[in-house]
Scaffold this motif. Structure first.
Motif, PDB file in Angstrom:
ATOM      1  N   ARG A  17      37.612  41.641  29.386  1.00 20.60           N
ATOM      2  CA  ARG A  17      37.431  40.863  30.782  1.00 20.60           C
ATOM      3  C   ARG A  17      37.990  40.685  32.356  1.00 20.60           C
ATOM      4  NH1 ARG A  17      34.134  35.427  29.248  1.00 20.60           N
ATOM      5  NH2 ARG A  17      32.609  36.977  27.633  1.00 20.60           N
ATOM      6  N   SER A  39      28.196  42.632  33.585  1.00 19.97           N
ATOM      7  CA  SER A  39      29.218  42.172  32.627  1.00 19.97           C
ATOM      8  C   SER A  39      29.211  40.969  32.744  1.00 19.97           C
ATOM      9  CB  SER A  39      30.610  42.557  33.484  1.00 19.97           C
ATOM     10  OG  SER A  39      30.996  43.829  34.051  1.00 19.97           O
ATOM     11  N   HIS A  40      29.928  40.428  31.557  1.00 14.90           N
ATOM     12  CA  HIS A  40      30.204  39.016  30.981  1.00 14.90           C
ATOM     13  C   HIS A  40      31.193  38.626  32.477  1.00 14.90           C
ATOM     14  CE1 HIS A  40      29.401  39.301  26.205  1.00 14.90           C
ATOM     15  NE2 HIS A  40      29.893  40.911  27.053  1.00 14.90           N
ATOM     16  N   GLU A  52      29.105  38.504  47.635  1.00 11.79           N
ATOM     17  CA  GLU A  52      30.181  39.110  47.256  1.00 11.79           C
ATOM     18  C   GLU A  52      30.211  39.763  48.254  1.00 11.79           C
ATOM     19  OE1 GLU A  52      33.402  39.662  45.320  1.00 11.79           O
ATOM     20  OE2 GLU A  52      33.186  38.140  44.298  1.00 11.79           O
ATOM     21  N   PRO A  53      30.945  40.294  49.183  1.00 11.38           N
ATOM     22  CA  PRO A  53      30.514  41.720  50.471  1.00 11.38           C
ATOM     23  C   PRO A  53      31.079  43.492  49.620  1.00 11.38           C
ATOM     24  CG  PRO A  53      32.610  40.828  51.131  1.00 11.38           C
ATOM     25  CD  PRO A  53      32.318  40.089  49.545  1.00 11.38           C
ATOM     26  N   ASP A  93      37.973  43.359  34.295  1.00  9.34           N
ATOM     27  CA  ASP A  93      36.467  43.889  34.331  1.00  9.34           C
ATOM     28  C   ASP A  93      36.455  42.485  36.010  1.00  9.34           C
ATOM     29  OD1 ASP A  93      33.450  45.111  35.073  1.00  9.34           O
ATOM     30  OD2 ASP A  93      33.156  42.633  34.491  1.00  9.34           O
ATOM     31  N   ARG A  94      37.387  42.290  35.931  1.00  6.35           N
ATOM     32  CA  ARG A  94      37.264  40.446  36.963  1.00  6.35           C
ATOM     33  C   ARG A  94      38.009  41.174  38.355  1.00  6.35           C
ATOM     34  NH1 ARG A  94      36.529  37.868  40.291  1.00  6.35           N
ATOM     35  NH2 ARG A  94      36.433  35.957  41.150  1.00  6.35           N
ATOM     36  N   GLU A 141      25.837  49.669  41.483  1.00  9.05           N
ATOM     37  CA  GLU A 141      26.945  48.895  41.553  1.00  9.05           C
ATOM     38  C   GLU A 141      27.397  48.616  40.125  1.00  9.05           C
ATOM     39  OE1 GLU A 141      30.083  49.052  43.893  1.00  9.05           O
ATOM     40  OE2 GLU A 141      30.015  52.062  44.089  1.00  9.05           O
ATOM     41  N   PRO A 142      28.229  48.625  39.240  1.00  8.08           N
ATOM     42  CA  PRO A 142      28.449  47.562  38.303  1.00  8.08           C
ATOM     43  C   PRO A 142      29.020  46.014  38.762  1.00  8.08           C
ATOM     44  CG  PRO A 142      29.936  49.799  37.152  1.00  8.08           C
ATOM     45  CD  PRO A 142      29.128  49.390  38.763  1.00  8.08           C
ATOM     46  N   VAL A 143      27.871  45.026  38.096  1.00  4.47           N
ATOM     47  CA  VAL A 143      28.077  43.864  38.365  1.00  4.47           C
ATOM     48  C   VAL A 143      29.373  43.291  37.853  1.00  4.47           C
ATOM     49  CG1 VAL A 143      27.050  41.547  39.362  1.00  4.47           C
ATOM     50  CG2 VAL A 143      25.837  43.090  38.912  1.00  4.47           C
ATOM     51  N   ARG A 144      30.327  42.692  38.201  1.00  2.00           N
ATOM     52  CA  ARG A 144      31.653  42.227  37.427  1.00  2.00           C
ATOM     53  C   ARG A 144      31.814  41.292  37.472  1.00  2.00           C
ATOM     54  NH1 ARG A 144      33.801  47.559  35.760  1.00  2.00           N
ATOM     55  NH2 ARG A 144      33.601  48.979  37.535  1.00  2.00           N
ATOM     56  N   SER A 145      32.726  41.055  36.324  1.00  2.00           N
ATOM     57  CA  SER A 145      32.404  38.923  35.895  1.00  2.00           C
ATOM     58  C   SER A 145      33.224  38.909  36.914  1.00  2.00           C
ATOM     59  CB  SER A 145      33.720  39.336  34.837  1.00  2.00           C
ATOM     60  OG  SER A 145      34.433  38.694  34.191  1.00  2.00           O
ATOM     61  N   GLY A 146      32.556  37.769  37.550  1.00  4.49           N
ATOM     62  CA  GLY A 146      32.995  36.795  38.686  1.00  4.49           C
ATOM     63  C   GLY A 146      32.333  37.148  39.381  1.00  4.49           C
ATOM     64  N   GLN A 147      31.626  37.831  39.716  1.00  2.00           N
ATOM     65  CA  GLN A 147      30.476  38.501  40.507  1.00  2.00           C
ATOM     66  C   GLN A 147      29.323  37.268  40.764  1.00  2.00           C
ATOM     67  OE1 GLN A 147      30.739  42.908  40.842  1.00  2.00           O
ATOM     68  NE2 GLN A 147      31.487  42.552  42.571  1.00  2.00           N
ATOM     69  N   SER A 201      36.110  45.233  46.493  1.00  2.00           N
ATOM     70  CA  SER A 201      35.680  44.055  47.431  1.00  2.00           C
ATOM     71  C   SER A 201      37.170  43.636  48.616  1.00  2.00           C
ATOM     72  CB  SER A 201      35.314  42.805  46.980  1.00  2.00           C
ATOM     73  OG  SER A 201      35.843  42.073  46.024  1.00  2.00           O
ATOM     74  N   GLU A 242      24.604  36.051  28.593  1.00  4.58           N
ATOM     75  CA  GLU A 242      25.481  34.247  27.931  1.00  4.58           C
ATOM     76  C   GLU A 242      24.288  33.595  28.209  1.00  4.58           C
ATOM     77  OE1 GLU A 242      28.276  34.839  31.494  1.00  4.58           O
ATOM     78  OE2 GLU A 242      29.347  35.492  30.089  1.00  4.58           O
ATOM     79  N   ARG A 273      25.154  41.364  30.359  1.00  4.53           N
ATOM     80  CA  ARG A 273      25.850  40.781  29.278  1.00  4.53           C
ATOM     81  C   ARG A 273      26.340  39.120  29.499  1.00  4.53           C
ATOM     82  NH1 ARG A 273      28.243  46.158  29.165  1.00  4.53           N
ATOM     83  NH2 ARG A 273      27.629  46.788  26.735  1.00  4.53           N
TER      84      ARG A 273
END
Lengths: 255, 276
Positions: free
Chosen positions: B154, A177-178, A125-126, B157-158, A155-161, B165, A218, A195
């Motif tokens: 969650r 994140s989850h 991801e950019p 968060d997404r 930076e926090p790595v978010r869900s989906g990244q 981005s 996970e 997570r």
């Protein structure tokens, strides 16, 4: 597509390398139940035994991965390859696999066929702030290592990244994140809770480690060997750990 | 009040049913009440709700998509709220789908709104598809609405990842300022472990907390009557929204619990929250 090498040595050449394009049978895998797979394959071969005799086969995982989550699409490639060999088919490699599947496949001695560069390009991801340490090793001074090659995320790595450190270590200075996924050819360090998923040594390096300050993952994987959260020892949950591979198994050690 | 520099605020969440539209209406009404000329834009094309929550459903003639496609001009589509001088809404189309939202079209409409309004509140649809992406693309700030339960957290968060981005600001190397608003919070249930606590949610999402809106029948009543919570009768939810919005505007506010503490500590001013 042609690669050729030759040496100027006086001894006679024993081989030459050349590229070539040959037709291959593509086997699109749609499910992971290998005993059912074997039965159905048998039935298919009965219809045209000669057509399949010693045919080179590429296992296409794209449709499987579209229909299943990463955990549900894990395949025992050793087993799959042995089934194919038993039926007199020659498994050559896989295409369209996730990094986890690619690692598992290459561990089973299968080739990884690249569909196109697009699949690899979309992984990152950019806008995640990234810092690269310089490549310090030069041809002239290979024994004088002045730095390392790694990717640092602050930076926090978010869900989906999804973050992939190609050919290097990955260091995260924030929570993961989850639903987030970390991939590295080298080691993975997470200075925060882990997570999501962390896959170290995705190109097959069994000497890589995963370190994290709080294990809430996970899934963790080193060189294709993986454990899901259910399989992780509950006494180590939410503690700082070092995960490594010992005798082909994942070993989690408190820090 | 003279028009300040115009600001675009997106109200988003990822998950549906957490209170985006309620929050958009409450935010728009409170900003207008404070004298800022404000418009609330409904990006939920095809599933129009904002007009109901704001009680102007019978006055919708033209909509956002009509303006984008040039079938109507902006002034024909904007609905002026009957209760507040400074409050307008731009309703969504109920008959089209979200493909009608083009980047160029949305940009054109937002730029035109910026000439008129101090605040443009974009009410995002749920999901991370076109409607939601368009609602947040041009945002300066984002209010991330989250319920204290795992699936909502969650999804938030997404959406924070998307805000980091896939916005115009991100593409230009700057940042959308993000605020966490926890809604439908029941303190005693969180204490019993039946829902996540404020601290749990904050720990996972790691963005500054704007406020906590308690679970309240006042919110349901307000929605059913088409009155934004902040324009309705006194309630704990109204007070919480007004505090959160004051905080958003950079004012120093005292929450109820802080008042309680102050009483206990004999009026010592120990707990002054400063804007983040």
């Amino acid at each position: 597509m042609s690669v050729s090498t030759s040496t100027n040595n006086e001894t006679a050449l024993m081989f030459q390398l050349k590229g070539g394009l040959y037709p291959l049978t593509v086997l699109q895998l749609l499910g992971t139940d290998l005993s059912q797979f074997e039965q159905q394959l048998d039935a298919k071969i009965q219809q045209a035994p000669k057509f399949f005799y010693h045919a080179p086969v590429v296992i296409d995982l794209q449709k499987l991965n579209q229909a299943h989550s990463a955990v549900n699409s894990m395949i025992d490639f050793n087993h799959l390859a042995s089934i194919l060999l038993k039926k007199k088919l020659i498994p050559v490699g896989i295409k369209g696999g996730s990094p986890l599947q690619q690692t598992a496949a290459s561990t089973a001695g299968l080739a990884i066929l690249q569909d196109n560069a697009k699949e690899l390009a979309k992984i990152e991801e950019p806008n995640v702030k990234i810092a690269y340490a310089a490549h310090a090793v030069t041809e002239a001074s290979t024994d004088e290592v002045r730095g390392s090659n790694c990717k640092i995320i602050v930076e926090p790595v978010r869900s989906g990244q999804q973050i992939y450190a190609r050919g290097s270590d990955l260091i995260i200075l924030a929570p993961v994140s989850h639903g987030a996924e970390l991939l590295a050819d080298g080691n993975i360090h997470v200075y925060g809770p882990l997570r999501g998923r962390a896959l170290a040594g995705v190109t097959g390096d069994e000497k890589t480690h995963i370190f994290c300050q709080s294990l809430e993952a996970e899934l963790i994987s080193i060189a294709g060997q993986y454990k899901i959260s259910e399989d992780i020892d509950q006494t180590l949950w939410r503690t700082a750990v070092d995960i490594s591979m010992e005798n082909g198994h994942l070993h989690i050690r408190p820090l | 009040m003279t028009k300040l520099e115009s600001k675009i605020i997106v109200v988003t969440s990822g998950k549906g049913g957490v209170g985006k539209t309620t929050t958009s209406a409450a935010l728009g009404a409170e900003l207008a009440n404070r004298g800022y000329k404000t418009v609330v834009v409904d990006f939920d094309i095809g599933l129009r709700n904002l007009d109901l929550i704001m009680g102007c459903e019978r006055r919708v003639i033209f909509d956002f998509v009509n303006v984008i496609q040039g079938d109507a001009n902006l002034n024909q589509a904007l609905i002026k709220d009957k209760r507040s001088e400074n409050l307008f809404i731009l309703p969504a189309s109920q008959t089209r789908d979200k493909d009608a939202l083009t980047t160029e079209g949305v940009e054109k409409v937002l730029m035109e709104l910026q000439k008129e309004f101090s605040f443009i509140v974009c009410d995002s649809p749920a999901g991370i598809e076109r409607g939601a992406l368009m609602a947040l693309y041009f945002a300066d700030e984002a209010v991330v609405v989250t319920n204290p339960e795992v699936s909502s957290v969650r999804d938030s968060d997404r959406i924070i990842g998307v805000l980091n981005s896939r916005t115009k600001r991100a593409e230009q190397g700057s940042e959308v300022k993000k605020h966490l608003l926890i809604t439908r919070y029941a303190h005693n249930r969180a204490q019993r472990g039946e829902m996540l606590s404020v601290e749990d949610v904050q720990e996972i999402l790691a963005i500054p907390l704007l406020g906590v809106i308690p679970e309240s029948t006042a919110v349901l009543n307000a929605s059913n009557q088409g009155i934004p919570v902040t324009l309705g009768g006194p309630s704990d939810a109204k007070e919480a929204y007004r505090n959160a919005i004051a905080f958003l505007l950079g004012e120093t506010v005292e929450t109820t619990s802080q008042k309680g503490w102050k009483k206990l500590l004999g009026g010592l001013r120990l707990f002054n929250r400063s804007p983040v």
